[in-house]
Design a protein around this motif. Structure first.
Motif, mmCIF file in Angstrom:
data_model
loop_
_atom_site.group_PDB
_atom_site.id
_atom_site.type_symbol
_atom_site.label_atom_id
_atom_site.label_comp_id
_atom_site.label_asym_id
_atom_site.label_seq_id
_atom_site.Cartn_x
_atom_site.Cartn_y
_atom_site.Cartn_z
ATOM 1 N N UNK A 107 1.468 -1.241 0.123
ATOM 2 C CA UNK A 107 0.238 0.192 0.020
ATOM 3 C C UNK A 107 0.719 1.560 0.092
ATOM 4 N N UNK A 108 0.743 2.347 0.064
ATOM 5 C CA UNK A 108 1.101 3.414 0.304
ATOM 6 C C UNK A 108 0.856 3.784 1.748
ATOM 7 N N UNK A 109 2.462 4.170 2.252
ATOM 8 C CA UNK A 109 2.270 4.727 4.203
ATOM 9 C C UNK A 109 3.688 4.987 4.607
ATOM 10 N N UNK A 110 3.743 5.843 4.900
ATOM 11 C CA UNK A 110 4.371 6.401 6.206
ATOM 12 C C UNK A 110 4.670 6.260 7.449
ATOM 13 N N UNK A 111 4.920 6.155 8.247
ATOM 14 C CA UNK A 111 4.700 5.689 10.055
ATOM 15 C C UNK A 111 5.533 5.912 10.736
ATOM 16 N N UNK A 112 5.526 6.018 11.920
ATOM 17 C CA UNK A 112 6.246 6.329 13.071
ATOM 18 C C UNK A 112 5.790 5.553 14.294
ATOM 19 N N UNK A 113 6.739 4.519 14.971
ATOM 20 C CA UNK A 113 6.109 3.873 16.216
ATOM 21 C C UNK A 113 7.234 3.606 17.333
ATOM 22 N N UNK A 114 6.446 4.267 18.471
ATOM 23 C CA UNK A 114 7.333 4.376 19.694
ATOM 24 C C UNK A 114 7.117 2.964 20.352
ATOM 25 N N UNK A 115 8.906 2.491 20.401
ATOM 26 C CA UNK A 115 8.361 0.901 21.405
ATOM 27 C C UNK A 115 9.271 1.622 22.260
ATOM 28 N N UNK A 116 8.344 1.166 23.758
ATOM 29 C CA UNK A 116 8.944 2.045 24.803
ATOM 30 C C UNK A 116 9.206 0.764 25.303
ATOM 31 N N UNK A 117 9.108 -0.138 25.266
ATOM 32 C CA UNK A 117 10.013 -1.343 25.514
ATOM 33 C C UNK A 117 11.329 -1.426 25.803
ATOM 34 N N UNK A 118 11.318 -0.823 23.785
ATOM 35 C CA UNK A 118 13.153 -0.807 23.355
ATOM 36 C C UNK A 118 14.146 0.278 23.620
ATOM 37 N N UNK A 119 12.934 1.248 23.342
ATOM 38 C CA UNK A 119 13.526 3.093 24.084
ATOM 39 C C UNK A 119 13.582 3.326 22.394
ATOM 40 N N UNK A 120 12.664 2.647 21.804
ATOM 41 C CA UNK A 120 13.263 2.975 19.775
ATOM 42 C C UNK A 120 12.138 3.594 19.402
ATOM 43 N N UNK A 121 12.652 4.406 18.723
ATOM 44 C CA UNK A 121 11.640 5.364 17.571
ATOM 45 C C UNK A 121 11.808 4.267 16.212
ATOM 46 N N UNK A 122 10.887 3.948 15.809
ATOM 47 C CA UNK A 122 10.605 3.200 14.562
ATOM 48 C C UNK A 122 10.287 3.318 13.359
ATOM 49 N N UNK A 123 10.598 3.799 12.352
ATOM 50 C CA UNK A 123 8.974 4.005 11.249
ATOM 51 C C UNK A 123 9.487 3.276 10.057
ATOM 52 N N UNK A 124 8.571 3.420 8.601
ATOM 53 C CA UNK A 124 8.661 3.012 7.482
ATOM 54 C C UNK A 124 8.084 4.004 6.512
ATOM 55 N N UNK A 125 8.760 4.288 5.197
ATOM 56 C CA UNK A 125 7.461 4.850 4.612
ATOM 57 C C UNK A 125 7.594 3.649 2.324
ATOM 58 N N UNK A 126 6.814 3.540 2.145
ATOM 59 C CA UNK A 126 6.124 2.446 1.310
ATOM 60 C C UNK A 126 7.306 2.615 0.576
ATOM 61 N N UNK A 127 7.426 1.562 -0.713
ATOM 62 C CA UNK A 127 8.270 0.817 -1.435
ATOM 63 C C UNK A 127 8.490 1.877 -2.134
ATOM 64 N N UNK A 128 7.723 2.458 -2.914
ATOM 65 C CA UNK A 128 8.121 3.385 -4.224
ATOM 66 C C UNK A 128 7.279 5.071 -3.210
ATOM 67 N N UNK A 129 7.590 5.134 -1.530
ATOM 68 C CA UNK A 129 7.995 6.715 -1.298
ATOM 69 C C UNK A 129 6.612 7.199 -2.158
ATOM 70 N N UNK A 130 5.814 6.688 -2.021
ATOM 71 C CA UNK A 130 4.122 7.451 -1.893
ATOM 72 C C UNK A 130 4.396 8.392 -0.953
ATOM 73 N N UNK A 131 4.093 8.258 0.360
ATOM 74 C CA UNK A 131 3.999 8.960 1.108
ATOM 75 C C UNK A 131 5.830 9.704 1.685
ATOM 76 N N UNK A 132 5.574 10.338 1.776
ATOM 77 C CA UNK A 132 6.774 11.623 2.131
ATOM 78 C C UNK A 132 6.898 10.977 4.267
ATOM 79 N N UNK A 133 8.207 11.075 4.199
ATOM 80 C CA UNK A 133 8.237 11.567 5.930
ATOM 81 C C UNK A 133 10.105 11.935 5.908
ATOM 82 N N UNK A 134 9.821 13.416 6.383
ATOM 83 C CA UNK A 134 10.933 14.187 6.556
ATOM 84 C C UNK A 134 12.077 14.538 8.427
ATOM 85 N N UNK A 135 12.650 14.031 8.181
ATOM 86 C CA UNK A 135 13.218 14.381 9.740
ATOM 87 C C UNK A 135 14.453 15.080 9.603
#
Length: 646
Positions: free
Chosen positions: A121-149
């Motif tokens: 599908x078309x996606x960008x997301x960010x997940x806060x993993x409280x156990x690992x104290x880690x922020x994890x995210x991804x952008x779909x294979x063709x970059x249909x949605x942007x994600x800047x940082x």
């Protein structure tokens, strides 16, 4: 559909309320259905949501799962929901109303950082993993949605668009000179070969096909998807290939109709958009819904200058498709008073960067505006079709047959191709031989002398070593040219993620502005993998190029569209005609640029002055495709962008 934003303090310092407000404030210019936030100590997540799918209405986004101790903010439409529900053993009673953000969270809970591999599908997301104290995210294979940082020693901030990040007090608004150098030095439409860079020095982006992990003060990118040629599909007959293709393609179209609002589509007179529209209209009819199509046509007083093999006004072909398919409400839009020049400031404001696709800018923007006025939620396109559903160059295939000495097959194809296209056999063989063995002839092609002028200041080019970088990535910097090997070009198209960024940038930012989602079934990952597995002889067959889509759409498209190999549409051909009323002011602005010492450190001023001299009194209709016009428009666009951020 959403605009994401968030802040993560790497030093465990609590989030400053003023910083979170600064991040969110620029997003309020978009019309949204809901704004939600979630924060805990060192992490802040927000979401400005536009409800597109039925499941997104009243969705909790950001969403915190206290049992799993995971929080997510997502901008996503997931197309393989049933497959994921089955893999994740989701109860049937929970499936219908489950939003895509929660589905992504469940995928992460099961597969961790491998989760993006399972999403279609078309996606960008960010997940806060409280156990690992880690922020994890991804952008779909063709970059249909942007994600800047943005990241410094203590802070990490992210957003769907750039301006909110520049609004943070600790982010400097400095231009990225390497990005500008690549924009100027590359004659093609790609701005940069660096998938993580942006036009701003301190703002980066997650590349297409990549995930990002932020932990222990470090950022780690991981490429989770690499599209390569699939194992060759072996079926028994043409009929089986056609049925298999339609099954995959229809499923991809159906998945993109998931909205509680009206569905629209770009429609030209060709195969790609026509096949998307045909399958969509058929499915919507079963759901008692109608498809709304939008087609660009030239203004009334335009005289078509294109050669016999081209056509500027595709209305007759479009109307044939509409009549044949049925269940369509069609709109033909000439956007009188609009031109590539009138749209520059709006496009710069929307894209947040200089751009090169100005020839079609006025009608692309206009169609989005019209669809927005009619409340459309999903706007279908067929933009990726040339490399997927309608792949198949006849001459390249025949050249390959010649080099492999498959004489009988080549002779059979020559007879049928000549009959289909009215081409003499002697001309056919001469053309195929030149294609197969270009070194045997010294005959110049129309493009052999077409060199793109060096737009970049030579000293600036040397300082950034831009030509070396572009060449390392296989970019032809000499001018516009047809790829010598289309099979290699197609391979690179799917392997090099930077080529995908442009469509994602436009698609995301246009969707936020117009509250609708551009969706492309020809870009479905399952469709791409299927098309790459199909044997080449299915794509060129019986004297037909693009043979698989032509055969498969029998009865779905009218024959004058389906079997048309002689005439191609030229969209935006009336661009110069539209600019005639503003031509003098256009030239005057360019002359000011050529005398501007500030911009001269980027631009090759002698070349610009020479191009102005060539073009200033020249409003020939074919000028949009001249190199001089192209470099002058790019210079104007870059100059206006730099001035707007000065």
């Amino acid at each position: 559909m959403s605009a994401l934003a968030g802040i993560y303090h790497l030093n465990a310092e609590p989030i400053n309320l003023e910083d979170s407000m600064s991040l969110m404030e620029p997003l309020y210019k978009f019309s949204v259905d809901d704004v939600q936030t979630w924060h805990h100590d060192q992490i802040f997540l927000s979401n400005h949501a536009q409800w597109i799918t039925p499941e997104s209405v009243d969705e909790r986004n950001p969403y915190y799962d206290s049992e799993r101790r995971l929080a997510i903010t997502a901008d996503a439409i997931i197309d393989n929901r049933k497959e994921l529900f089955d893999r994740l053993h989701v109860e049937h009673g929970l499936r219908q109303r489950m939003p895509d953000s929660k589905l992504i969270l469940l995928a992460y809970d099961k597969w961790g950082e491998e989760a993006p591999k399972y999403l279609v599908g078309d996606f960008a997301f960010m997940i806060w993993d409280e156990k690992k104290r880690m922020l994890f995210g991804a952008r779909d294979f063709s970059g249909s949605r942007t994600l800047y940082f943005y990241k410094n020693q203590n802070r990490f901030a992210f957003c769907t668009i750039i301006q909110p990040l520049l609004s943070l007090p600790y982010v400097a608004k400095r231009l990225n000179e390497q990005w500008i150098a690549e924009y100027l030095a590359n004659p093609g439409v790609i701005e940069t070969v660096d998938g993580t860079s942006t036009v701003f020095n301190e703002i980066e982006q997650v590349p297409p096909s990549h995930s990002i992990s932020v932990f222990d003060g470090k950022i780690v990118f991981s490429r989770y998807c690499t599209i390569t040629k699939e194992e060759r599909l072996k079926l028994k007959s043409n009929k089986e290939y056609e049925e298999a293709f339609l099954d995959v393609f229809q499923n991809a179209v159906n998945a993109r109709l998931r909205t509680h609002r009206p569905v629209g589509a770009f429609l030209s007179g060709g195969l790609d958009s026509g096949s998307v529209v045909s399958l969509a209209a058929r499915q919507l009819h079963m759901e008692n819904k109608r498809l709304y199509t939008y087609s660009y046509i030239p203004v009334d007083d335009y005289i078509d200058w294109t050669p016999k093999s081209k056509i500027a006004n595709e209305r007759d072909y479009i109307q044939s498709t509409v009549k044949h398919v049925g269940n369509i409400s069609d709109d033909y839009l000439d956007f009188k008073g609009k031109s590539p020049l009138t749209e520059v400031d709006d496009w710069l404001d929307m894209l947040e960067m200089p751009y090169k696709i100005f020839l079609n800018s006025f009608w692309i923007k206009g169609i989005n505006e019209k669809a927005h006025q009619q409340g459309v939620g999903v706007l279908l396109t067929g933009a990726r079709g040339n490399n997927t559903i309608s792949w198949g160059s006849a001459l390249s295939h025949y050249a390959m047959l010649l080099k492999k000495m498959k004489w009988i097959r080549l002779y059979q194809e020559m007879i049928m191709y000549s009959n289909n296209n009215g081409v003499r056999k002697s001309i056919f063989m001469k053309t195929v031989t030149q294609k197969a063995y270009p070194f045997l002839t010294r005959i110049k092609t129309p493009q052999s002398h077409y060199l793109f002028p060096k737009l970049i200041n030579p000293e600036f080019a040397q300082k950034t070593d831009v030509y070396m970088k572009l060449q390392k990535h296989g970019i032809d910097t000499t001018g516009f040219s047809t790829p010598k090997n289309i099979y290699l070009a197609r391979k690179k198209h799917f392997e090099q993620t930077f080529v995908w960024n442009l469509n994602g940038t436009y698609g995301t930012k246009a969707s936020l502005r117009y509250s609708l989602w551009n969706r492309d079934p020809t870009n479905d990952l399952r469709v791409i993998k299927f098309c790459l597995s199909v044997p080449e002889e299915q794509y060129v067959q019986n004297g037909m190029d693009r043979a698989l889509i032509r055969r498969s759409t029998e009865n779905l498209l009218p024959d004058n569209v389906r079997l048309n190999q002689k005439i191609r549409g030229v969209q935006g051909a009336d661009g110069i005609h539209r600019m005639v009323p503003a031509w003098n002011s256009f030239i005057a602005e360019l002359q000011q640029i050529s005398d501007d010492s500030e911009i001269s450190r980027f631009l090759n001023i002698p070349v610009i002055k020479e191009s102005i001299t060539k073009i200033q009194g020249d409003t020939r209709p074919e000028t949009p495709f001249d190199a001089d016009y192209n470099i002058l428009m790019r210079s104007l666009i870059l100059n206006r962008f730099i001035k707007s951020y000065a």
